[in-house]
Structures are given as C-alpha cells and as structure tokens.
Design a protein around this motif. Structure first.
Motif, mmCIF file in Angstrom:
data_model
loop_
_atom_site.group_PDB
_atom_site.id
_atom_site.type_symbol
_atom_site.label_atom_id
_atom_site.label_comp_id
_atom_site.label_asym_id
_atom_site.label_seq_id
_atom_site.Cartn_x
_atom_site.Cartn_y
_atom_site.Cartn_z
ATOM 1 N N ASP A 1 10.676 1.589 6.286
ATOM 2 C CA ASP A 1 10.283 0.912 5.044
ATOM 3 C C ASP A 1 9.947 1.885 3.912
ATOM 4 O O ASP A 1 9.364 1.495 2.902
ATOM 5 C CB ASP A 1 9.076 -0.006 5.331
ATOM 6 N N ALA A 2 10.303 3.165 4.100
ATOM 7 C CA ALA A 2 9.970 4.145 3.053
ATOM 8 C C ALA A 2 10.803 3.876 1.804
ATOM 9 O O ALA A 2 11.952 3.437 1.887
ATOM 10 C CB ALA A 2 10.240 5.561 3.566
ATOM 11 N N ASP A 3 10.220 4.193 0.659
ATOM 12 C CA ASP A 3 10.928 4.045 -0.611
ATOM 13 C C ASP A 3 11.995 5.153 -0.703
ATOM 14 O O ASP A 3 11.670 6.344 -0.702
ATOM 15 C CB ASP A 3 9.906 4.181 -1.757
ATOM 16 N N LEU A 4 13.239 4.734 -0.771
ATOM 17 C CA LEU A 4 14.352 5.690 -0.697
ATOM 18 C C LEU A 4 14.317 6.704 -1.850
ATOM 19 O O LEU A 4 14.454 7.911 -1.638
ATOM 20 C CB LEU A 4 15.677 4.916 -0.703
ATOM 21 N N GLU A 5 14.107 6.208 -3.057
ATOM 22 C CA GLU A 5 14.130 7.094 -4.226
ATOM 23 C C GLU A 5 12.981 8.106 -4.183
ATOM 24 O O GLU A 5 13.181 9.307 -4.348
ATOM 25 C CB GLU A 5 14.009 6.259 -5.512
ATOM 26 N N PHE A 6 11.794 7.564 -3.943
ATOM 27 C CA PHE A 6 10.600 8.418 -3.919
ATOM 28 C C PHE A 6 10.729 9.482 -2.819
ATOM 29 O O PHE A 6 10.494 10.667 -3.028
ATOM 30 C CB PHE A 6 9.365 7.540 -3.672
ATOM 31 N N THR A 7 11.117 9.019 -1.640
ATOM 32 C CA THR A 7 11.086 9.908 -0.479
ATOM 33 C C THR A 7 12.179 10.971 -0.547
ATOM 34 O O THR A 7 11.950 12.127 -0.192
ATOM 35 C CB THR A 7 11.186 9.073 0.816
ATOM 36 N N LEU B 1 17.662 3.482 8.014
ATOM 37 C CA LEU B 1 17.694 4.055 6.660
ATOM 38 C C LEU B 1 18.560 5.322 6.614
ATOM 39 O O LEU B 1 18.838 5.858 5.543
ATOM 40 C CB LEU B 1 16.238 4.401 6.263
ATOM 41 N N ARG C 1 21.674 10.020 -0.212
ATOM 42 C CA ARG C 1 20.862 10.185 -1.425
ATOM 43 C C ARG C 1 20.246 11.589 -1.468
ATOM 44 O O ARG C 1 20.172 12.204 -2.524
ATOM 45 C CB ARG C 1 19.751 9.119 -1.425
ATOM 46 N N SER D 1 6.075 5.962 4.392
ATOM 47 C CA SER D 1 6.174 4.551 4.765
ATOM 48 C C SER D 1 5.504 3.704 3.693
ATOM 49 O O SER D 1 4.555 4.161 3.037
ATOM 50 C CB SER D 1 5.459 4.319 6.109
ATOM 51 N N ALA D 2 5.963 2.453 3.554
ATOM 52 C CA ALA D 2 5.295 1.521 2.633
ATOM 53 C C ALA D 2 3.964 1.064 3.221
ATOM 54 O O ALA D 2 3.080 0.617 2.497
ATOM 55 C CB ALA D 2 6.201 0.315 2.373
ATOM 56 N N ASN E 1 3.059 10.003 2.461
ATOM 57 C CA ASN E 1 3.750 9.752 1.192
ATOM 58 C C ASN E 1 3.535 10.869 0.171
ATOM 59 O O ASN E 1 3.315 10.622 -1.018
ATOM 60 C CB ASN E 1 3.344 8.386 0.612
#
Ligand code: NAD
Length: 508
Positions: free
Chosen positions: A240-246, A274, A281, A385-386, A406
């Motif tokens: 559930d991690a934010d793709l852009e941020f991570t 993911l 990315r 993770s979110a 994060n």
C-alpha cells in the motif's frame, strides 16, 4: 604538530616512525587532558558554548572545503554535513550537564548509604574517521568526547585531511585549551600506530575490515572501542506504499553522495503486487537524476573500481542491469539491478558504496522480514506503507540500529537527538543522542555513609554468626517480594535480625 609535518613522517610508511609520531601525540594528548578533564562538565560546556555560532559564521568556508576535497555537490555539503553539525553541537551543549552531571542512587538494601553516579572521561581518545562525510563524522566523534572531558587525537581519512584541519581549527578557536584536540593526518598506518600507542579509547568509523583490525589491536591491552561500520541497508516497500513518494525516496536514498553513505539504500524489497510498477518508476527516476550536477563522483579510482566490479558481477550472473554506464569524472549512471538470483548476488550481499541498488519482490511480511534480516549487517532500514502503525510494527522486527518509516533512514543521522549505530557487522556503540555523550565516559559510583562516618561494624564481617544465614534468607525473601508494602516490611525485619545478631556476636 603541523599537518605537513605529520603527513611527511607518516608518509614514510615506516612502522617505527609512525609509532614514534603516534606515541608522541598520545603522550601530549594525555598531558593536555589532565586540566580539561578536571573541569566540571558545565565549565567545559561554557568553553565550547560559542561553537554553534562559530560553525554558522564559517558555514560557506566549511562547505567549500568539503566540496573541494570530497567532490560532493555544495547542497549536500550543507544539508548533510554543516547544518547537522550545528544541530549536533546545539544538542550536545544543551543536554551535556544533565546527561553527564552527577546523579544520586538510592538502594533499599543499603538505606544507610548514599551513592553518587558520575561520568568520568576516558583520557586520551583516538578518533579515526572515513572520507564520505569528512566534516560531520569526525565532528560527531570529537565533540561528545571533548564535552565528556577527554582529549582527542583525530585521524581523518588520508583523502580528506584539509576538512579535518578546518574542523580542528574551528573547535580550537572556541577557546579549547592548547593540545586538547590534535590532528594526526596520515594514512592507515598512522591509524594503526595510534591504536598501538595505547590511547584510552578508540572511536572508529569506516569499513568492517578496518574496524576488525582496530578491534583486534585494541584487544591486546584491552582498551574500549566504538565501531561504526558499513551496511547493505534496505528499504522494505509494502503493497500500500505511495508509488510516487516511495520511488522518489529510494532514488535519492540510494544515490545521494554518489551512494557513498554507510546508510545508502543498497537493497529494495517490494511487495509482489507493486513490484513491476515500482521497478519501472524507480528506473525512470534513477535515469532522470542529474548526474552532472546532483550526483557526487567516486572519491577515487579504487572506489569506482568497486562499483564497476559489482555491476560487472551482476551482468555476469545474468541479472538485469539498468544504468551503470561509465561517465566522465569518476561517475556512473545510477544502476538498478534485478532478476531471479539477485538476492544471492554481490550487490545484495556486499556493500557497494556507490549509486547501485538491487531490487527483489516478496509476498508476505514474514518473507520481507526474513529477506531483510538475511545479512550479517544491521545499520539502517526503512519501511514504506500507508499504514504507519503496521510499518512501525514491522520496523521493530528488522535487524537494524535505525529504522525510518516512510522516510530515508539517512535523514536520521542529521537528527542529533537520535542515537546512531548498528548491530552485527555494522558495529556497536552510538554516535549522536545522549548515547554519544554517555559512550564518551566511564561510569564511576561513589558510595558513602548517609549518617555517622563509621557506624557499627557490618553484620556480614568476620566471624560469620550462625544467624547470618537466616538473616540472608529473610533478606532474599524481602527482595523477591512483588508487593511493595510487604517488601519494605520484609527489609525492616531482615535489618532488625542483622542488628540483633550484631549485638550478640562482636565482629573482628
Ligand atoms: P576505511 O576503513 O578504509 O578507512 C577508515 C579510516 O581508517 C581511515 O581514516 C583510514 O586511514 C583508517 N585506517 C585504515 N587502516 C587502518 C588500520 N589498520 N588501523 C587504524 N586505522 C586505519 O573506510 P573508508 O573507505 O574511509 O570509509 C568507507 C566505509 O566507512 C564504508 O564501509 C562505510 O559504510 C563506512 N562508514 C560507516 C559509517 C557509520 O556510521 N556506520 C559512516 C560512514 C562510513
């Protein structure tokens, strides 16, 4: 001793000469320490109180020296070294008195005694530093040691002596007494000689191999060592991690300072759901790193050769290598390595210390933890993770001294309140935080009578009365009692038994 003089002597690479230089430096440091160590910690803090301001006033000079000698971008010199150094100084000066000052200890088993815990300086400390953060790392070794009352002989990397010279100059200019901080510029042979010269403690930051040599040499006496060593640090990315941020975090965390950071992300574990999107990315972001302006070069040809070897070994194993192309000026394009056997490859298992990152998928948290911990290193890690609570719980299962949720764990080194250090092959001892100050001192407990200067002879001195055993059993029962009230009554009864016994059996 001036820098050139020490370099000339150490450059002769004769063990005898290096031993002579080292012995002289340690003897002088020990002599200078006597007065400095005799001051109260508050007095030492007052001497060094101007240090944050001195650093601030020299911010551009320090950054320029780092850029000139190490080659990293000026932005990194400022963000990763000078600003954190000011924060480290602020922190240590603010907390030193309450951390290192005396504190009272009381014990219910010794109610007639009063004890004080104090922190005493070791004496002459040798700090041996690497080149990758040529200002912040030696600064973080030297300052807590000085505040704790030690004198310090700083042996910087032979690749960055001028930055260390400036560091010594700036701290000395604050009013540090003559000779309390000395520079010993030279190569590893001088470092080895300094350890052989039997200082009172060694603080070492560098590679595992050298750290092992330092510890073996220190074991002869023995003298204590602090070891801050390398790592193959990992980012664990949950589904559930934010793709852009991570991907942005990992792209930076794997390549800042040209990947030449002990806490650089060298392994990325991504949940299988993911994985493909993440890999694509991340590859895109690594390709878009401005290698001309933002990417630091390899410090020297030897370091660049390690990058080449690791990338070549990955290709030879049939792994997929994206990037890793040679650039002018001792640089390569950031490399992303993946494939079935990646977790058995050199880049996964050994520190590359370059802009090279390996990526592998996992299916369950259990697998992620097992894969993460399947290394002898344990410096830092990050979890993305979110669900912050879930990430925090997972972080607690990772074998690493610092774990960021994060964020990139490297940033934790710039947070002076956080202790920094590893487990396993990544070393032990802590820099930063109050732990750095505590590591710079040994603990002494001074115990004295609370009431009359002498009082009665102790009931457990000779001769041993038969009742002593019963009294000890009563005392043991009191100590083991979980309920406080009952325990205190038990102490009272045991004490009474001991005193009664004393009145019946005169002591020697
Ligand atoms: P290195 O081990 O080659 O050298 C470190 C220092 O030790 C240098 O000053 C060197 O001259 C000296 N030295 C060499 N041989 C010696 C000996 N026999 N006795 C005493 N001193 C000796 O490391 P490096 O290439 O300068 O630095 C890179 C390494 O440092 C990497 O492995 C990196 O992970 C590690 N590092 C760890 C941390 C941390 O906080 N854990 C921080 C930065 C770097």
């Amino acid at each position: 001793m001036p820098l050139e003089q020490v370099q000339r002597v150490a450059g002769a690479a004769e063990a005898e000469t290096a031993d002579h230089v080292a012995a002289t430096l340690i003897a002088r440091a020990r002599a200078a320490q006597a007065g400095w160590g005799a001051l109260e910690v508050g007095e030492r803090v007052r001497v060094l109180a101007g240090l944050p301001g001195v650093l601030l006033g020299n911010i551009d000079r320090i950054a320029a020296a780092i850029v000139a000698e190490n080659g990293k971008p000026r932005a990194e010199a400022l963000a990763h070294e000078v600003v954190p150094a000011i924060a480290v100084a602020r922190h240590h000066l603010d907390v030193a008195v309450r951390t290192l000052g005396p504190s009272r200890i009381t014990s219910p088993t010794a109610p007639y005694r009063s004890a004080v815990r104090t922190h005493r300086p070791y004496g002459a400390v040798v700090a041996i530093a690497p080149w990758n953060l040529p200002f912040l790392i030696p600064f973080s070794q030297v300052l807590p040691a000085l505040i704790a009352g030690n004198s310090v002989v700083l042996k910087p990397s032979e690749l960055t002596p001028r930055v260390a010279e400036l560091l010594v100059e700036l701290i000395t200019d604050c009013g540090l007494p003559e000779g309390v901080l000395r520079l010993a510029a030279g190569d590893g042979s001088l470092g080895a000689a300094l350890v052989r010269a039997r200082p009172d403690k060694v603080l070492f930051t560098g590679s595992v191999a050298t750290g092992q040599r330092v510890m073996a040499a220190a074991a002869r006496f023995p003298i204590p060592v602090g070891l801050e060593l390398g790592g193959v640090d990992a980012a664990v990315v949950l589904a559930d991690a934010d793709l852009e941020f991570t991907t942005s975090a990992v792209a930076w965390g794997a390549t800042f300072n040209g990947g030449q950071a002990c806490c650089s992300i060298e392994r990325v574990l991504v949940h299988a759901d993911l994985f493909e999107a993440f890999r694509a990315r991340l590859e895109d972001k690594l390709r878009r790193v401005d290698t001309r302006v933002d990417l630091a070069p390899a410090i020297d040809d030897r370091q660049r050769e390690i990058w080449r070897q690791h990338v070549r070994a990955a290709r030879e194993c049939g792994l997929e290598v994206r990037g890793g192309d040679e650039l002018p000026g001792r640089k390569i394009t950031p490399a992303l390595i993946s494939g079935d056997a990646v977790t058995a490859s050199t880049v996964w298992l050994e520190e590359t210390f370059g802009p090279v990152v390996a990526i592998a998928p996992f299916d369950t948290d259990e697998q992620a933890v097992a894969l993460h911990n399947d290394t002898e290193y344990g410096l830092t890690a990050s979890v993305f993770s979110a669900d912050v609570d879930r990430a925090r719980a997972l972080a607690g299962r990772l074998h690493a001294g610092s774990v960021a949720v994060n964020d990139v764990a490297a940033t934790m080194y710039s947070t002076p309140e956080y202790p920094w250090g590893g487990v396993g092959r990544s070393g032990f001892g802590r820099s930063h935080g109050v732990d750095a100050l505590l590591d710079a001192a040994w603990v002494q407990v001074i115990d004295a009578p609370r009431g009359p200067a002498f009082g009665p002879k102790r009931p457990w001195w000779y001769p041993y009365a038969p009742e002593l055993e019963d009294a000890m059993r009563a005392l043991a029962a009191a100590i083991a009692e979980p309920r406080l009230g009952t325990r205190l009554r038990g102490y009272g009864r045991a004490g009474h038994q001991l005193l009664t016994m004393l009145s019946r059996t005169p002591k020697l």
